[in-house]
Design an enzyme around this catalytic site. Structure first.
Site, PDB file in Angstrom:
ATOM      1  N   TYR A   1      32.374   8.663  48.933  1.00 41.45           N
ATOM      2  CA  TYR A   1      31.299   9.245  49.752  1.00 41.45           C
ATOM      3  C   TYR A   1      31.451   8.794  51.189  1.00 41.45           C
ATOM      4  CZ  TYR A   1      27.882  12.173  47.583  1.00 41.45           C
ATOM      5  OH  TYR A   1      27.247  13.257  47.050  1.00 41.45           O
TER       6      TYR A   1
ATOM      7  N   GLU B   1      29.426  10.149  54.095  1.00 40.57           N
ATOM      8  CA  GLU B   1      28.467  10.828  54.981  1.00 40.57           C
ATOM      9  C   GLU B   1      28.501  10.199  56.363  1.00 40.57           C
ATOM     10  OE1 GLU B   1      24.799  10.547  52.868  1.00 40.57           O
ATOM     11  OE2 GLU B   1      25.201  12.365  51.709  1.00 40.57           O
TER      12      GLU B   1
ATOM     13  N   THR C   1      39.082  28.689  58.605  1.00 36.53           N
ATOM     14  CA  THR C   1      39.319  28.073  57.305  1.00 36.53           C
ATOM     15  C   THR C   1      40.674  27.379  57.386  1.00 36.53           C
ATOM     16  OG1 THR C   1      40.283  30.162  56.590  1.00 36.53           O
ATOM     17  CG2 THR C   1      38.006  29.752  55.940  1.00 36.53           C
TER      18      THR C   1
ATOM     19  N   ASP D   1      36.010  33.601  65.081  1.00 37.94           N
ATOM     20  CA  ASP D   1      36.277  33.159  63.719  1.00 37.94           C
ATOM     21  C   ASP D   1      37.714  33.562  63.403  1.00 37.94           C
ATOM     22  OD1 ASP D   1      36.511  32.722  61.041  1.00 37.94           O
ATOM     23  OD2 ASP D   1      34.709  33.834  60.461  1.00 37.94           O
TER      24      ASP D   1
ATOM     25  N   LYS E   1      43.969  29.620  54.602  1.00 42.92           N
ATOM     26  CA  LYS E   1      44.579  30.956  54.667  1.00 42.92           C
ATOM     27  C   LYS E   1      45.957  30.844  55.327  1.00 42.92           C
ATOM     28  CE  LYS E   1      40.057  33.019  54.210  1.00 42.92           C
ATOM     29  NZ  LYS E   1      38.957  33.797  54.775  1.00 42.92           N
TER      30      LYS E   1
ATOM     31  N   ARG F   1      41.408  24.219  50.559  1.00 42.19           N
ATOM     32  CA  ARG F   1      40.202  24.970  50.909  1.00 42.19           C
ATOM     33  C   ARG F   1      39.302  24.103  51.770  1.00 42.19           C
ATOM     34  NH1 ARG F   1      41.337  29.095  47.665  1.00 42.19           N
ATOM     35  NH2 ARG F   1      39.793  30.415  48.666  1.00 42.19           N
TER      36      ARG F   1
END
Ligand SMILES: *Cc1c(COP(=O)(O)O)cnc(C)c1O
Length: 419
Positions: free
Chosen positions: A55, A57, A228, A201, A231, A237
């Site tokens: 984790y 954060e 992203t 984008d 791609k 991802r």
């Protein structure tokens, strides 16, 4: 994953079989969906690493949990490499995927109800660019420009008129289904006139920007570029928001704690690897070949009676009007091509009279086939197989023979990461 294959096979053969089935499917078919790619084996290693346990954060140096020595290092590597690759001052590499990445920008820079000017969905814009079915479409007032019916170009007089009339706070360009490069200077001039932020984008074509075969929006003074990582960049991802120092804190706060909790550190390690690869000279060769392959595939399809939206391509993507060319709707075309091992996706075309699940075209692209090492001559073979399949929808003998040819071609081009 490879180190633990035997373990998984023993302990959960049901899931193991789905993974090995998917490996076989990816190996023995040709992936032509333009948003897909085969990632690097090194990225598969990072995704299967112990970073998935952690984790984190917060951001490097400012975390809410202890034990961040290595997560900080790897996230910092990813951020620095992103800035170097795209020529920007700040990068947030935490968005879990492309959709939350765009949501974070809208929510971070604007107030609910503000107006965003973006490309119409049926003309190539993404769902996250204000489609009425998306939550953002309800939260913000999207006004959407279209392309010219004659040649698929963007009419900047019309875009300017819309901007002057609607006073957007954000001018958004970029697309998910449009085969041309963009005139960023024209978008920027319009945004400046109405005092709007500029955002691109670049999810689909960021790899081609990185490889310097398409324009970089930052060269035209854009405020924000989102992309992203999975791609044309060939990464895991994930999503990234790239921006100036000035917007950095608004964007970072919007991603965390505004929208998300803990980032996926295994994916961020994969993004760092991906960006490191994209900074190598070989990646430029890759981008050049993606483009050359798309042009070769486009020409070969047109030579065989295929009608392409805008009459060709400047990027990695082609939109084929299957109804006009072969009398088949996009869903039927997609299914027929699936049977011969060529994976494409049905696609709505500008002002499509057909419904979205049975639209008038298919979309295809070359990033994945190029990753396998395919070149222009292979694209000509693909076009031949595609058009023969679509022109003979009921000839199953022909389909079976093409399927065998596809498998044979695939055996010469192994998928990275699948042994
Ligand atoms: C793919 C894509 C997205 C969304 O990415 P997901 O990872 O599917 O959420 C956003 N914008 C554009 C232009 C895309 O092509």
């Amino acid at each position: 994953m490879s180190a633990y294959r035997d373990l998984l096979q023993q302990t959960d053969p049901e899931v193991f079989n789905t993974i090995s089935g998917e490996e076989k499917r990816q190996s023995e078919g040709i992936e032509l969906i333009p948003s897909e790619n085969y990632t690097y084996p090194e990225v598969l290693c990072a995704l299967g690493s112990v970073f998935t346990n952690k984790y984190s954060e917060g951001y490097p140096g400012r975390r809410y949990y202890g034990g961040q020595e290595f997560t900080d290092q790897v996230e910092e590597l990813a951020r620095q490499r992103a800035c170097e690759l795209f020529g920007c001052e700040h990068a947030n590499v935490q968005p879990l995927s492309g959709s939350p990445m765009n949501q974070a920008v809208y929510l971070g820079l604007l107030e609910p109800g503000d107006t965003i000017l973006a490309m119409d969905l049926s003309h190539g814009g993404h769902l996250t660019h204000g489609a009425p079915v998306s939550h953002m479409g309800g939260l913000f007032n999207f006004v959407r420009y279209k392309t010219n019916p004659a040649d698929g170009s963007i009419d900047f007089d019309k875009v300017r008129d819309m901007a002057l009339k609607n006073k957007p706070k954000l001018v958004l360009c970029g697309y998910t289904s449009y085969p041309r490069d963009l005139d960023y200077a024209a978008f920027k001039a319009i945004a400046d006139e109405v005092g709007a932020y500029t955002m691109t984008d670049a999810s689909h074509y960021a790899g081609l920007v990185a490889g310097k075969v398409m324009r970089n929006p930052f060269d035209f003074g854009f405020d924000v570029v989102t992309t992203t990582s999975h791609k044309s960049l060939r990464g895991p991802r994930g999503g990234m928001v790239l921006c100036s120092k000035e917007l950095a804190s608004k964007i970072d706060k919007s991603v965390f704690p505004g929208l998300q909790g803990g980032p996926h550190m295994n994916a961020i390690a994969g993004i760092a690897i991906t960006l490191g690869k994209a900074l190598q000279p070989e990646f430029r060769d890759y981008a050049v070949q993606v483009l050359a392959n798309a042009k070769a595939l486009g020409k070969a399809l047109m030579d065989r009676g295929g009608d392409l939206i805008t009459g060709g391509t400047d990027n990695h993507m082609l939109v084929l009007e299957t109804r006009k060319s072969f009398g088949l709707d996009g869903r039927t075309a997609e299914e027929l091509l699936d049977t011969v091992g060529l994976t494409t996706n049905k696609q709505i075309i500008p002002d499509d009279p057909n419904p979205p699940l049975r639209p008038s075209g298919i979309r295809m692209g070359t990033p994945a086939a190029t990753t396998r090492g395919m070149k222009e001559e292979d694209m000509v073979m693909l076009a031949k197989w595609m058009t023969e399949t679509l022109k003979n929808p009921d000839d199953t003998t022909k389909h079976e023979s093409i399927r065998r040819d596809v498998v044979a071609l695939c055996s010469s081009f192994p998928v990275p990461g699948i042994s």
